[in-house]
Every structure is written in structure tokens, then in C-alpha cells.
Scaffold this motif. Structure first.
Motif, PDB file in Angstrom:
ATOM      1  N   GLN A  31       0.913  -1.357  -0.177  1.00 41.28           N
ATOM      2  CA  GLN A  31       0.082  -0.035  -0.183  1.00 41.28           C
ATOM      3  C   GLN A  31       0.972   1.328   0.006  1.00 41.28           C
ATOM      4  OE1 GLN A  31      -3.023  -0.350   3.092  1.00 41.28           O
ATOM      5  NE2 GLN A  31      -2.954  -2.485   3.319  1.00 41.28           N
ATOM      6  N   TYR A  83       2.107  -5.753   3.615  1.00 41.49           N
ATOM      7  CA  TYR A  83       1.486  -6.825   4.515  1.00 41.49           C
ATOM      8  C   TYR A  83       1.716  -7.953   3.997  1.00 41.49           C
ATOM      9  CZ  TYR A  83      -2.242  -9.790   6.532  1.00 41.49           C
ATOM     10  OH  TYR A  83      -2.798 -10.883   7.163  1.00 41.49           O
ATOM     11  N   GLY A 141      -1.982 -12.198  10.880  1.00 38.39           N
ATOM     12  CA  GLY A 141      -1.873 -11.108  11.857  1.00 38.39           C
ATOM     13  C   GLY A 141      -2.431 -10.012  10.977  1.00 38.39           C
ATOM     14  N   ASN A 142      -2.245  -8.976  11.832  1.00 38.71           N
ATOM     15  CA  ASN A 142      -2.948  -7.599  11.434  1.00 38.71           C
ATOM     16  C   ASN A 142      -1.925  -6.429  11.383  1.00 38.71           C
ATOM     17  OD1 ASN A 142      -4.882  -9.089  13.188  1.00 38.71           O
ATOM     18  ND2 ASN A 142      -6.355  -7.565  12.132  1.00 38.71           N
ATOM     19  N   LYS A 143      -0.708  -6.855  10.788  1.00 40.01           N
ATOM     20  CA  LYS A 143       0.397  -5.990  10.737  1.00 40.01           C
ATOM     21  C   LYS A 143       1.012  -5.391   9.292  1.00 40.01           C
ATOM     22  CE  LYS A 143       5.117  -5.164  12.755  1.00 40.01           C
ATOM     23  NZ  LYS A 143       6.153  -5.727  13.470  1.00 40.01           N
ATOM     24  N   LEU A 144       0.683  -4.103   9.425  1.00 38.75           N
ATOM     25  CA  LEU A 144       1.379  -3.470   8.189  1.00 38.75           C
ATOM     26  C   LEU A 144       2.786  -2.943   8.668  1.00 38.75           C
ATOM     27  CD1 LEU A 144      -1.232  -0.985   6.567  1.00 38.75           C
ATOM     28  CD2 LEU A 144      -0.371  -3.117   5.628  1.00 38.75           C
ATOM     29  N   PHE A 161       5.635  -0.341   7.725  1.00 45.05           N
ATOM     30  CA  PHE A 161       6.045   0.731   6.905  1.00 45.05           C
ATOM     31  C   PHE A 161       7.281   1.214   6.930  1.00 45.05           C
ATOM     32  CE2 PHE A 161       1.794   3.153   6.653  1.00 45.05           C
ATOM     33  CZ  PHE A 161       0.909   2.409   7.410  1.00 45.05           C
TER      34      PHE A 161
END
Lengths: 111, 117
Positions: free
Chosen positions: A33, A92, A96-99, A101
Motif C-alpha cells: 500500500q 502486508y 495477523g494484522n500488521k502493516l 511501513f
């Protein structure tokens, strides 16, 4: 080690020119993203590209993804002074829910 | 406006103070996040709540304590902070499909600029 690294760290161009920013990452991803951040403000989501996609467009934005090179690029065409901001890629990797950066590219568009 | 609000926008506190940061999202999302942004460093994920349950705690010191009373509100309680905790604290939310993992686009608030003296 961080997953996403943007290049260049800073970019200065004239209004009307195109701006290209690159992001490299280290491990396989589910999606990548791009976000924009104006000075001292929150991030704004620009575009998401999935691992099975190679190119996406949104207005003046064009994102490419090369999973073999583990890299992505963000192209802003016909830049405007209002495009002045920091641009971040986020990856990603699935589960899990981790982005994760990167440190961002600071873009300055001068009149 | 992204639909995510944060208060206060600026906070100055001493190392012995206790304060709380508040985040509210008006987007009907069911996942919420706290991030820390320090100068010259990548955005650091601190906590993730999915369907009001904490699902991620990224080795954050106990002087930071999150609370998610419902899917629209998220708090970060602060106590006995250190000067190196000075940073921009960002809240974000996203839509999490129940029973799945996966991260699509996140919507960020404007952040709280925290200074610890």
C-alpha cells in the motif's frame, strides 16, 4: 530489518513534472500500500496493490509491483504544489494484522 | 477528514503525569490501531484491536496501556513516560472481515503530538 524502504529519501521537482518513488522490501507480501502524509498530520491511503497484480491506476497515480524484484514504484504525473508531502509504502505479509511501513520519501513540488 | 478523530492534538506532560489519548472512528470499522511516529524512523505499530480484542502488542513498554471499550473508541493511557516517548501518536482503523486476517487500507487520524519533559 525493516520491510519497506523508499528511495529516494527526498525529491524536489517543478510543478507539472512527474515524480517517481520506489519501494523495496525483503519478504513475500500479500499486498503493498502507498500512503501520503502532509507535515505533522495523519496518513492518507492512496492505493493498494495485491501480490497478483502488476499495475494499478488512480487518477494521476500509477503504481507498479514487481514481486520478482520485491519492489514497487509510485508515479505521480503532472505534479502540483499540493502533492508536497511524505509518501510511504507499507507491506502486508499475511497472517495477523500488521502493516510494516518504510521511512518514506519527502516530495517537494515547487511552483 | 478521514472519519477518525484524535484528542488532544497536542500534549505536553511531565514524566510523573498520567494522561490519556483518545481516538474515535465514525466509519463502522472493527479494527483499530495505535502507531508511534518518531523523526527519521519508520512508523511503529504499537497495538492492534480487532473486534474489541487486543490481537497485537508489539513489545510496548507497560507505561503505555491501551483500552478499547467498543469498536468505535480507542484509548492510550500514559504514565511515567520518558523523554524518548515524545513523538506523534497516530490512531488508525480498518474494516476487518470477521473470521479472517488480512490488512486492507487503514484510515488514520490526525495524530497527537506528545512532548514529555
Amino acid at each position: 530489518s525493516q520491510q519497506g524502504e523508499e528511495d529516494p529519501q527526498a525529491l524536489s521537482i517543478q510543478e507539472g513534472e512527474n515524480a517517481t518513488m520506489n519501494c523495496s522490501y525483503k519478504t513475500s507480501i500479500n499486498n503493498l500500500q502507498w500512503y501520503r502524509q502532509n507535515s505533522g498530520r495523519g496518513l492518507v491511503h492512496l492505493i493498494l496493490i495485491r501480490s497478483n497484480e502488476r499495475e494499478k491506476h488512480s487518477g494521476r497515480l500509477r503504481v507498479t509491483l514487481d514481486t520478482s524484484k520485491k519492489s514497487s514504484s509510485l508515479l505521480i504525473t503532472a505534479s502540483r504544489a499540493a502533492d508536497t508531502a511524505s509518501y510511504f509504502c507499507a507491506t502486508y505479509t499475511g497472517g495477523g494484522n500488521k502493516l510494516t511501513f518504510g521511512t518514506g520519501t519527502q516530495l517537494k513540488v515547487e511552483l | 477528514e478521514t472519519g477518525v478523530t484524535q484528542t488532544p492534538r497536542h500534549l505536553v506532560m511531565g514524566m510523573t503525569n498520567k494522561k490519556s489519548l483518545k481516538c474515535e472512528q465514525h466509519l463502522g470499522h472493527n479494527a483499530m490501531y495505535w502507531y508511534k511516529q518518531s523523526a527519521k524512523k519508520p512508523l511503529e505499530l504499537m497495538f492492534v484491536y480487532s473486534l474489541e480484542e487486543r490481537v497485537e502488542n508489539n513489545s510496548v513498554p507497560s507505561r503505555f496501556s491501551p483500552e478499547c471499550p467498543n469498536s468505535s473508541h480507542l484509548f492510550l493511557h500514559l504514565h511515567t513516560l520518558q523523554p524518548e516517548d515524545s513523538a506523534l501518536y497516530l490512531c488508525a482503523s480498518s474494516r476487518q472481515r470477521p473470521g479472517t486476517t488480512g490488512v486492507d487500507e487503514q484510515f488514520f487520524g490526525p495524530g497527537t503530538r506528545l512532548t514529555v519533559l
